[in-house]
Write a protein that holds these residues in place. Structure first.
Motif, PDB file in Angstrom:
ATOM      1  N   HIS A  19     -31.713 -24.381  42.200  1.00 61.29           N
ATOM      2  CA  HIS A  19     -31.196 -23.851  40.933  1.00 61.29           C
ATOM      3  C   HIS A  19     -31.344 -24.861  39.802  1.00 61.29           C
ATOM      4  O   HIS A  19     -31.642 -24.491  38.667  1.00 61.29           O
ATOM      5  N   GLU A  20     -31.173 -26.139  40.117  1.00 59.22           N
ATOM      6  CA  GLU A  20     -31.350 -27.188  39.110  1.00 59.22           C
ATOM      7  C   GLU A  20     -32.804 -27.249  38.652  1.00 59.22           C
ATOM      8  O   GLU A  20     -33.087 -27.387  37.464  1.00 59.22           O
ATOM      9  N   GLN A  22     -34.899 -24.779  38.601  1.00 60.80           N
ATOM     10  CA  GLN A  22     -35.140 -23.606  37.774  1.00 60.80           C
ATOM     11  C   GLN A  22     -34.485 -23.756  36.407  1.00 60.80           C
ATOM     12  O   GLN A  22     -35.042 -23.336  35.405  1.00 60.80           O
ATOM     13  N   ARG A  23     -33.311 -24.378  36.365  1.00 67.27           N
ATOM     14  CA  ARG A  23     -32.622 -24.594  35.093  1.00 67.27           C
ATOM     15  C   ARG A  23     -33.433 -25.523  34.209  1.00 67.27           C
ATOM     16  O   ARG A  23     -33.644 -25.260  33.022  1.00 67.27           O
ATOM     17  N   ASN A  66     -28.832 -15.216  46.908  1.00 74.26           N
ATOM     18  CA  ASN A  66     -29.727 -16.334  46.617  1.00 74.26           C
ATOM     19  C   ASN A  66     -31.134 -16.057  47.124  1.00 74.26           C
ATOM     20  O   ASN A  66     -32.117 -16.403  46.474  1.00 74.26           O
ATOM     21  N   GLU A  69     -32.749 -13.710  44.738  1.00 72.30           N
ATOM     22  CA  GLU A  69     -33.123 -14.433  43.519  1.00 72.30           C
ATOM     23  C   GLU A  69     -34.415 -15.221  43.748  1.00 72.30           C
ATOM     24  O   GLU A  69     -35.302 -15.245  42.879  1.00 72.30           O
ATOM     25  N   SER A  70     -34.527 -15.847  44.905  1.00 72.49           N
ATOM     26  CA  SER A  70     -35.755 -16.589  45.229  1.00 72.49           C
ATOM     27  C   SER A  70     -36.938 -15.643  45.349  1.00 72.49           C
ATOM     28  O   SER A  70     -38.049 -15.969  44.921  1.00 72.49           O
TER      29      SER A  70
END
Length: 147
Positions: A19-20, A22-23, A66, A69-70
């Motif tokens: 997630h980091e 992607q952020r 999750n 989302e992936s």
């Protein structure tokens, strides 16, 4: 680093790192910087290796959201057709009990390998769908003969 987390059983930490990544990627996109490299020389954009590594963690954590989302990320970034990402998605969905989604992903993989076939055959068997497993095994045998 994500692989290290997954191999040591720290699946939630691997998801946090994903997630980091992607952020940070979204921030870079907003700045319209075409270079995927940050000022420290690190690359942030998750690729097929990142996804095939983190998806088993989604199954282990029962983190279907999750995993979805992936999967969406893989579709948006043209990674879903990669056989290793596809296999990881089939495995994740089947371990999460979503055999219909698992089969849908399997059917969309353009070039399946024996591992991908085995993942879905095993999933059917583990979920008490022996007849479907045998049908898929016959389909595999037919594909090998024709292929």
């Amino acid at each position: 680093m994500i692989t290290g987390y997954v191999l040591s059983g720290h699946h939630s930490d691997a998801l946090v790192l994903l997630h980091e990544m992607q952020r940070v990627e979204k921030k870079k996109t907003r700045r319209e910087n075409d270079d995927d490299e940050d000022e420290n020389g690190g690359f942030y954009k998750p690729n097929f290796i990142t996804l095939m590594t983190v998806l088993p963690g989604c199954a282990a954590l029962a983190a279907l959201t999750n995993g979805k989302e992936s999967h969406a990320y893989a579709i948006r970034n043209s990674l879903a057709s990669d056989v290793t990402v596809g296999r990881a998605l089939v495995d994740m969905y089947s371990k999460s009990g979503c055999l219909n989604l698992s089969r849908k992903v399997f059917d969309e993989i353009p070039n399946r390998n024996v591992i991908t076939w085995n993942v879905l055959i095993m999933a059917y068997g583990m979920h008490g769908k022996g007849e479907e497993a045998l049908e898929l095994l016959l389909s595999l045998q037919h594909a090998v003969i024709l292929g």
